[in-house]
Design a protein around this motif. Structure first.
Motif, PDB file in Angstrom:
ATOM      1  N   ASN A  80       0.805  -1.226   0.000  1.00 25.04           N
ATOM      2  CA  ASN A  80       0.000   0.000   0.000  1.00 25.04           C
ATOM      3  C   ASN A  80       0.835   1.273   0.000  1.00 25.04           C
ATOM      4  O   ASN A  80       0.340   2.329  -0.384  1.00 25.04           O
ATOM      5  CB  ASN A  80      -0.933   0.026   1.225  1.00 25.04           C
ATOM      6  CG  ASN A  80      -2.092  -0.939   1.095  1.00 25.04           C
ATOM      7  OD1 ASN A  80      -2.444  -1.349  -0.007  1.00 25.04           O
ATOM      8  ND2 ASN A  80      -2.689  -1.312   2.211  1.00 25.04           N
ATOM      9  N   TRP A  81       2.102   1.180   0.442  1.00 22.72           N
ATOM     10  CA  TRP A  81       2.874   2.420   0.605  1.00 22.72           C
ATOM     11  C   TRP A  81       4.329   2.344   0.118  1.00 22.72           C
ATOM     12  O   TRP A  81       5.047   3.342   0.161  1.00 22.72           O
ATOM     13  CB  TRP A  81       2.883   2.839   2.075  1.00 22.72           C
ATOM     14  CG  TRP A  81       3.294   1.754   3.043  1.00 22.72           C
ATOM     15  CD1 TRP A  81       2.468   0.970   3.783  1.00 22.72           C
ATOM     16  CD2 TRP A  81       4.636   1.326   3.351  1.00 22.72           C
ATOM     17  NE1 TRP A  81       3.199   0.079   4.547  1.00 22.72           N
ATOM     18  CE2 TRP A  81       4.528   0.275   4.299  1.00 22.72           C
ATOM     19  CE3 TRP A  81       5.901   1.716   2.932  1.00 22.72           C
ATOM     20  CZ2 TRP A  81       5.643  -0.376   4.828  1.00 22.72           C
ATOM     21  CZ3 TRP A  81       7.017   1.070   3.442  1.00 22.72           C
ATOM     22  CH2 TRP A  81       6.877   0.037   4.388  1.00 22.72           C
ATOM     23  N   TYR A  82       4.785   1.183  -0.358  1.00 21.99           N
ATOM     24  CA  TYR A  82       6.212   0.979  -0.626  1.00 21.99           C
ATOM     25  C   TYR A  82       6.816   1.972  -1.605  1.00 21.99           C
ATOM     26  O   TYR A  82       8.004   2.324  -1.495  1.00 21.99           O
ATOM     27  CB  TYR A  82       6.440  -0.445  -1.143  1.00 21.99           C
ATOM     28  CG  TYR A  82       6.006  -0.650  -2.580  1.00 21.99           C
ATOM     29  CD1 TYR A  82       6.897  -0.485  -3.633  1.00 21.99           C
ATOM     30  CD2 TYR A  82       4.690  -0.991  -2.883  1.00 21.99           C
ATOM     31  CE1 TYR A  82       6.492  -0.662  -4.950  1.00 21.99           C
ATOM     32  CE2 TYR A  82       4.287  -1.170  -4.190  1.00 21.99           C
ATOM     33  CZ  TYR A  82       5.185  -1.004  -5.211  1.00 21.99           C
ATOM     34  OH  TYR A  82       4.776  -1.165  -6.504  1.00 21.99           O
ATOM     35  N   ASN A  83       6.038   2.446  -2.594  1.00 17.32           N
ATOM     36  CA  ASN A  83       6.600   3.319  -3.630  1.00 17.32           C
ATOM     37  C   ASN A  83       6.478   4.794  -3.299  1.00 17.32           C
ATOM     38  O   ASN A  83       6.708   5.648  -4.146  1.00 17.32           O
ATOM     39  CB  ASN A  83       5.950   3.036  -4.985  1.00 17.32           C
ATOM     40  CG  ASN A  83       4.434   3.147  -4.931  1.00 17.32           C
ATOM     41  OD1 ASN A  83       3.859   3.338  -3.858  1.00 17.32           O
ATOM     42  ND2 ASN A  83       3.787   3.030  -6.079  1.00 17.32           N
ATOM     43  N   HIS A  84       6.122   5.096  -2.048  1.00 16.60           N
ATOM     44  CA  HIS A  84       5.943   6.491  -1.667  1.00 16.60           C
ATOM     45  C   HIS A  84       6.955   6.973  -0.634  1.00 16.60           C
ATOM     46  O   HIS A  84       6.927   8.122  -0.226  1.00 16.60           O
ATOM     47  CB  HIS A  84       4.539   6.713  -1.090  1.00 16.60           C
ATOM     48  CG  HIS A  84       3.437   6.357  -2.037  1.00 16.60           C
ATOM     49  ND1 HIS A  84       3.319   6.896  -3.295  1.00 16.60           N
ATOM     50  CD2 HIS A  84       2.396   5.498  -1.913  1.00 16.60           C
ATOM     51  CE1 HIS A  84       2.257   6.392  -3.908  1.00 16.60           C
ATOM     52  NE2 HIS A  84       1.691   5.534  -3.089  1.00 16.60           N
ATOM     53  N   ARG A  85       7.877   6.104  -0.214  1.00 23.55           N
ATOM     54  CA  ARG A  85       8.789   6.496   0.862  1.00 23.55           C
ATOM     55  C   ARG A  85      10.056   5.652   0.851  1.00 23.55           C
ATOM     56  O   ARG A  85      10.131   4.614   0.210  1.00 23.55           O
ATOM     57  CB  ARG A  85       8.083   6.355   2.214  1.00 23.55           C
ATOM     58  CG  ARG A  85       7.549   4.963   2.448  1.00 23.55           C
ATOM     59  CD  ARG A  85       6.492   4.908   3.544  1.00 23.55           C
ATOM     60  NE  ARG A  85       7.049   5.081   4.868  1.00 23.55           N
ATOM     61  CZ  ARG A  85       6.378   4.792   5.984  1.00 23.55           C
ATOM     62  NH1 ARG A  85       5.126   4.368   5.919  1.00 23.55           N
ATOM     63  NH2 ARG A  85       6.927   4.954   7.156  1.00 23.55           N
ATOM     64  N   ALA A  86      11.077   6.125   1.590  1.00 27.85           N
ATOM     65  CA  ALA A  86      12.315   5.370   1.747  1.00 27.85           C
ATOM     66  C   ALA A  86      12.070   4.212   2.714  1.00 27.85           C
ATOM     67  O   ALA A  86      11.011   4.115   3.343  1.00 27.85           O
ATOM     68  CB  ALA A  86      13.408   6.294   2.284  1.00 27.85           C
ATOM     69  N   LEU A  87      13.049   3.336   2.839  1.00 30.84           N
ATOM     70  CA  LEU A  87      12.920   2.189   3.733  1.00 30.84           C
ATOM     71  C   LEU A  87      12.767   2.669   5.176  1.00 30.84           C
ATOM     72  O   LEU A  87      13.667   3.312   5.717  1.00 30.84           O
ATOM     73  CB  LEU A  87      14.155   1.294   3.618  1.00 30.84           C
ATOM     74  CG  LEU A  87      14.127   0.014   4.458  1.00 30.84           C
ATOM     75  CD1 LEU A  87      13.080  -0.958   3.904  1.00 30.84           C
ATOM     76  CD2 LEU A  87      15.503  -0.639   4.477  1.00 30.84           C
ATOM     77  N   PRO A  88      11.625   2.376   5.811  1.00 31.16           N
ATOM     78  CA  PRO A  88      11.434   2.802   7.200  1.00 31.16           C
ATOM     79  C   PRO A  88      12.435   2.127   8.135  1.00 31.16           C
ATOM     80  O   PRO A  88      12.855   0.985   7.897  1.00 31.16           O
ATOM     81  CB  PRO A  88      10.004   2.340   7.515  1.00 31.16           C
ATOM     82  CG  PRO A  88       9.345   2.168   6.185  1.00 31.16           C
ATOM     83  CD  PRO A  88      10.432   1.709   5.267  1.00 31.16           C
ATOM     84  N   GLU A  89      12.794   2.812   9.196  1.00 33.31           N
ATOM     85  CA  GLU A  89      13.754   2.269  10.162  1.00 33.31           C
ATOM     86  C   GLU A  89      13.269   0.955  10.767  1.00 33.31           C
ATOM     87  O   GLU A  89      14.071   0.073  11.088  1.00 33.31           O
ATOM     88  CB  GLU A  89      14.010   3.298  11.260  1.00 33.31           C
ATOM     89  CG  GLU A  89      15.114   2.894  12.213  1.00 33.31           C
ATOM     90  CD  GLU A  89      15.436   3.985  13.216  1.00 33.31           C
ATOM     91  OE1 GLU A  89      16.102   3.669  14.228  1.00 33.31           O
ATOM     92  OE2 GLU A  89      15.016   5.139  12.999  1.00 33.31           O
ATOM     93  N   SER A  90      11.950   0.799  10.908  1.00 31.20           N
ATOM     94  CA  SER A  90      11.393  -0.412  11.519  1.00 31.20           C
ATOM     95  C   SER A  90      11.571  -1.651  10.648  1.00 31.20           C
ATOM     96  O   SER A  90      11.309  -2.775  11.097  1.00 31.20           O
ATOM     97  CB  SER A  90       9.904  -0.215  11.822  1.00 31.20           C
ATOM     98  OG  SER A  90       9.179   0.062  10.634  1.00 31.20           O
ATOM     99  N   TYR A  91      12.027  -1.472   9.398  1.00 28.00           N
ATOM    100  CA  TYR A  91      12.268  -2.603   8.494  1.00 28.00           C
ATOM    101  C   TYR A  91      13.756  -2.917   8.344  1.00 28.00           C
ATOM    102  O   TYR A  91      14.117  -3.835   7.613  1.00 28.00           O
ATOM    103  CB  TYR A  91      11.660  -2.322   7.118  1.00 28.00           C
ATOM    104  CG  TYR A  91      10.161  -2.511   7.090  1.00 28.00           C
ATOM    105  CD1 TYR A  91       9.586  -3.706   6.655  1.00 28.00           C
ATOM    106  CD2 TYR A  91       9.311  -1.509   7.532  1.00 28.00           C
ATOM    107  CE1 TYR A  91       8.211  -3.893   6.651  1.00 28.00           C
ATOM    108  CE2 TYR A  91       7.927  -1.676   7.540  1.00 28.00           C
ATOM    109  CZ  TYR A  91       7.394  -2.870   7.099  1.00 28.00           C
ATOM    110  OH  TYR A  91       6.031  -3.053   7.106  1.00 28.00           O
ATOM    111  N   ILE A  92      14.594  -2.162   9.017  1.00 27.64           N
ATOM    112  CA  ILE A  92      16.035  -2.390   8.924  1.00 27.64           C
ATOM    113  C   ILE A  92      16.431  -3.487   9.909  1.00 27.64           C
ATOM    114  O   ILE A  92      16.237  -3.367  11.112  1.00 27.64           O
ATOM    115  CB  ILE A  92      16.821  -1.101   9.210  1.00 27.64           C
ATOM    116  CG1 ILE A  92      16.469  -0.035   8.152  1.00 27.64           C
ATOM    117  CG2 ILE A  92      18.316  -1.373   9.215  1.00 27.64           C
ATOM    118  CD1 ILE A  92      17.132   1.311   8.389  1.00 27.64           C
TER     119      ILE A  92
END
Length: 345
Positions: free
Chosen positions: A7-19
């Protein structure tokens, strides 16, 4: 519902919670492709069954993973399955909303990351559609109603996939020297479909689609499509599983490792992401019924080769496995017999 990566992957950089923590990140190192997992031609069983048995057995002992070709599931069934699942994940959010749930006990649900999104330390770059396939006539009523052909296509794939899984189990039965039909009935009664969708990722070096783990069930049949992403851990390094046209990936689960008294390997594996294209996979997880007693086969144990695991109900193992978040050795630890006890028994 807004948590779904798609739903949101192409609108933002990699969130810190996914690192991921540094020690688990895939990094930018190239993965060896020369020493890939074995490919077994199941069609050969019609003319040289003993050789096919040997190939399946060796792959299960050395790798715990192999690909099969000429497996009896038609190219049309494979293509229809992948197409309808990809179509499902591409549907507008409102058409999938009724299936979204964070309740792990729901029979058919759409969710994201992993089984415990709310409590996990970091998230994984995937959305998941999961539903039961047994008993088929009851479960199918709870499957997605859109795309409209989803139920018909997945019914065929699940029936054909289960048939293939039982064929491979029978080859292993003969290879191990067990009585014919050992894995039929309750030991292979249940089946779960898990479709994973990995959208393009802004930084594949920092996150994972699926963490390092072994499957808890008996055996898994995976349609991995045409996009690279599956990796198997062997001899201290990751090996990439090369996508092959019309092939299916087979991997040994913990239950088969236990029943074989560790003669077969349940291999650790993971899924990495990429920055260019989405990747979708469809897995059929064949498992025992929850009340089935799992233990090393009696004919595979003796004074010289004592049982390495105690008897237990499959539901007991599942509960502990998920509490350990799939950690391979921790998940098996309570079910291992102490060396002196296994010798006595």
């Amino acid at each position: 519902m807004e948590r779904l990566v798609s739903n949101w992957y192409n609108h933002r950089a990699l969130p810190e919670s996914y690192i991921c923590p540094p020690e688990t990140r895939p990094g930018k190192l190239s993965i060896p492709s020369g020493d890939t997992i074995p490919v077994v031609n199941l069609g050969e069983a019609l003319i040289n069954r003993s050789n096919t048995i040997l190939n399946v057995l060796r792959a299960s002992q050395k790798f715990g993973f192999f690909q099969v070709v000429n497996h009896g599931v038609s190219e049309k069934v494979l293509n229809d399955t992948m197409n309808v699942v990809e179509e499902f994940f591409k549907m507008p959010m409102e058409e999938k909303a009724s299936l979204y749930s964070e309740d792990p006990n729901k029979v058919c649900r759409l969710y994201t990351s992993n089984i415990n999104y709310g409590t996990e330390k970091y998230h994984f770059w995937r959305d998941i559609l999961k539903h039961h396939c047994h008993p088929l006539d009851d479960c199918i009523k709870l499957w997605p109603q859109k795309p409209t052909r989803y139920r018909d296509v997945i019914r065929t794939f699940s029936v054909e996939g289960k048939k293939l899984g039982l064929t491979i189990l029978e080859l292993l039965t003969e290879g191990l020297g067990l009585e014919s039909g050992y894995f039929k009935k309750d030991l292979s009664e249940a089946m779960l479909l898990v479709a994973n969708h990995y959208p393009p990722c802004p930084d594949p070096s920092l996150t994972l689609g699926l963490p390092k783990h072994c499957d808890p069930n008996l055996i898994t049949i995976l349609l991995q499509g045409h996009t690279f992403g599956l990796q198997v851990f062997k001899d201290g390094q990751w090996i990439g599983v090369q996508p092959l046209p019309n092939a299916l990936v087979v991997n040994i689960g913990h239950q088969l490792r236990i029943v074989s008294n560790k003669k077969l390997k349940s291999a650790e594996h993971r899924a990495v992401t990429n920055s260019k294209v989405a990747r979708t996979t469809v897995g059929l997880f064949i498992s025992s019924s929850e009340d089935s007693i799992i233990e090393p086969a009696k004919s595979l144990t003796n004074a010289a080769q004592p049982p390495l695991y105690r008897a237990f109900r499959y539901k007991e193992f599942l509960s502990y496995y998920f509490s350990m978040m799939g950690d391979t050795e921790l998940a098996l630890q309570p079910f291992k017999l102490p060396f002196n006890q296994s010798v006595i028994s």
